[in-house]
Design an enzyme around this catalytic site. Structure first.
Site, PDB file in Angstrom:
ATOM      1  N   ASP A 122       0.858  -1.183   0.000  1.00 34.97           N
ATOM      2  CA  ASP A 122       0.000   0.000   0.000  1.00 34.97           C
ATOM      3  C   ASP A 122       0.891   1.227   0.000  1.00 34.97           C
ATOM      4  OD1 ASP A 122      -2.394  -1.446   0.107  1.00 34.97           O
ATOM      5  OD2 ASP A 122      -2.358  -1.536   2.287  1.00 34.97           O
ATOM      6  N   ASP A 140      -7.129  -1.470  -4.390  1.00 39.72           N
ATOM      7  CA  ASP A 140      -8.186  -1.198  -3.419  1.00 39.72           C
ATOM      8  C   ASP A 140      -9.231  -0.244  -3.996  1.00 39.72           C
ATOM      9  OD1 ASP A 140      -6.800  -2.794  -1.609  1.00 39.72           O
ATOM     10  OD2 ASP A 140      -5.783  -1.086  -0.675  1.00 39.72           O
TER      11      ASP A 140
END
Length: 167
Positions: A122, A140
């Site tokens: 991330d 995401d």
């Protein structure tokens, strides 16, 4: 012929979405790993490298490695396969099909991370002042947008059916 063209376009959407996620994660690894976070637009957008061993907002990150592999690799793979099967079996609207393809692309790209390194890369954080999102990635975003598109179609069709039943 139209079915083949739609299939090709959906495959291109899947490959483009997953490819964009893979490229941005590679850039995050090469440019952000081990570096302090970078701030843009008066700290509205932050780029910061993070490897998330859990799910959404690090849910399950403290589980044992065996439990994480079972849930986030095998469970995720089974869920994505089932979603793909359902999509192939039933006739969905264009919006719902595109939403499902975005969901699958994001899920497959994150699953690739889990299998390759045991966690998901991330690197994006958005917010204003103390109100911030968790750290996330392009996959995401695809998962959330795809889910929203499918839910939109389900709600729209449900409302349409209710209007027809009351007429």
């Amino acid at each position: 012929m139209i079915t083949v063209r739609r299939g090709v376009l959906l495959c291109l959407l899947l490959a483009g979405t997953a490819g964009c996620d893979r490229v941005t994660k590679h850039l995050a690894v090469t440019a952000l790993a081990g570096e302090p976070h970078q701030s843009f637009f008066a700290d509205t957008v932050r780029l910061q490298y993070h490897e998330n061993p859990g799910a959404f907002l690090a849910l399950g990150a403290s589980w044992s490695p065996v439990a994480r592999v079972a849930m986030f690799q095998f469970g995720n793979a089974l869920f994505l396969a089932a979603a793909g099967f359902v999509a192939a079996r039933y006739r969905w609207s264009r919006v719902a099909r595109c939403g499902l393809v975005l969901f699958l692309a994001g899920g497959l790209s994150n699953l690739t991370d889990r299998i390759a390194i045991g966690s998901v890369i991330d690197f994006l954080n958005v917010g204003i002042g103390p109100v911030r999102t968790g750290i996330f990635n392009v996959a995401d975003v695809a998962i959330m947008v795809g889910t929203a598109m499918v839910l939109w179609e389900v709600l729209r069709n449900s409302l349409h059916l209710n209007r027809v039943n009351y007429s």
